[in-house]
Scaffold this active site. Sequence first.
Site, short mmCIF file in Angstrom:
data_model
loop_
_atom_site.label_atom_id
_atom_site.label_comp_id
_atom_site.label_asym_id
_atom_site.label_seq_id
_atom_site.Cartn_x
_atom_site.Cartn_y
_atom_site.Cartn_z
CG ASN A 119 -4.86 11.45 -5.66
OD1 ASN A 119 -4.05 11.14 -6.42
ND2 ASN A 119 -5.51 10.03 -5.01
CD GLU A 157 -4.64 4.09 -1.43
OE1 GLU A 157 -5.28 4.14 -2.38
OE2 GLU A 157 -4.65 4.52 -0.44
CG ASP A 212 -4.58 8.54 -12.31
OD1 ASP A 212 -5.42 9.01 -13.19
OD2 ASP A 212 -4.89 8.11 -11.37
CG ASP A 244 -2.05 1.23 1.14
OD1 ASP A 244 -1.68 2.12 1.69
OD2 ASP A 244 -2.97 0.97 0.76
#
Length: 572
Positions: free
Chosen positions: A439, A474, A448, A431
């Site tokens: 973000n 993620e 992304d 993770d």
Amino acid sequence: MVLLALSLALALGLITILGSDYVRASRNLEALTLYRKVLTAANRLSAERGPMNSVLGEEPAADGPAARKLAKFRTVSDQALAEITPDDGNEITRRLVDRDKLDNVRTSLAAARRAADRLSARPLAERDTTEIRSVIAGMFGVVETMRPVVLAAMAELMEHDISLTGHALTGLMLGDLREYAGRLGSFLAPSIAARQPLSATAYDELILTHGRVLQIWQSLEHQLALHVDAPELVAAVGEARIRYFRDGLDLIARLSAEGKTGHYSVTTEQMTLQYVPTMAPLERLRDGFLDDMLAHARATRANSVHWLQFVVAFTVLIVLTNLLLLVLARRRIFRPLLQARNHIVALAEERNLDQPTRVSRHGGEIHELFAALESLRLKLRERLRLTERLKVQAETDALTGLLNRGTFDRLGQDDSGFADLPVETGLILMDIDRFKLINDTYGHIAGDQVLRATAGLVVEMVRKNDLVMRYGGEEFAIVLPSTSLRTLARIAETLRAAIAEQAIALDDGTEVLVTASFGVATGRRDGPGWKILIEAADQALYMAKAEGRNRVGVAGEHGLAGQVVADRVRAA
């Protein structure tokens, strides 16, 4: 004859490979044995300071207990150096031990001993702290002169076989731990011998060396935690914590406090008798690790011998079997074999998969061969149809190009598409840490990019047969068939370090550093085992997150049957 030649070629190829493995294992064992002797020699030189400190703190007594002990230690040191002297007839010793560097050690050692003997021959009242400290510094210099010998041997060992790097570094750190622990006592010895307060310089050296000892020990604890399968090492670690890091350092702390006034409760001999035994667990820990290292090397070589013997015996069996087949089969078998060859070529080219293979007119083993070809044809036809169905399905993640969550779930659903994948498997859940912050800070497009870059890095670093999938958001999953828990932990740690060190360049030129947390577990992917395996890896990931992120959580050896135990796996 062709079949016999092919069988022999295959067998000889295996014998060549296994023979090379045996030669490499033998050389590794010889190199590790010599490397241990080099580390032992360095430790003997370090240990020689203990009895020397005692002699410097007493009145001259050529036949006294301290002098006899020093003479014994010197003999042991000389023997240890003699054992690592390069032998022109031995390639390993020539490569691992630099003769010139070793000669420098002997020269430095002789000079330090002469200085110690000259000072110890004078009455105790005529020796001042500066002179004693100078003699001790000379012995420090001997150890420092020995260090290039050790480092050169370690470099050659790692160049010889990169897989020995971890053992070599850990052995070096264990030797350094003993050296710096010994220096703590040597820093105190001059002031105790002269019954004078500690100088500011000596006190600073004590503080710095004490910190260095703790730093090395912290790194070693992470490395030694990987050797849970060696109970002797586990016991030695526990003993070192009590005997040295509690009792030994408490003694150093007490004498350092007494050094502020110069009123010491012990002589140098008494200090040596009290402090040196607390360092014995450190030596046992080092010897235990080196013993385990050599035992592993011996087991590897023995395993190579067993496999080599097995393949040689199997080769003889193949030759005899083929000769017998050639005598008995003659022309009856060659024609069916040619037909079988044509069928195999057709199957390899995926031709005539809907046309059954006729098996009834052949008898015996040939019948079984064509029956197997028919079975293979049916399986290939089934696989082709499955492949065509899978192509229609969306099995990849559009953003990262990895396998998607649906493919991951099918691994535990007895899907025929994964029939060749071993049931026993390892799982790494990964993770990206604080991805929402990425973000929020740089935007979802940048997020992304981070996902794609991280996915690409992971794919490059795992093995060819490992499956990398996007688990969701993620989070990524890596399936590693037939992989042990220790290997999983090492792979996860390698990935963690690589991700933490790799800056990701965004489209606007901004470079982003990210970290990731990992949870690793092993188990089965059939029946309820798949769900248990995922839960174990997920709990290990949760523990890694809870302990501060950017680390690897490892499900315990019995974690899949009950409670999951998470261990921190960090590189030294």
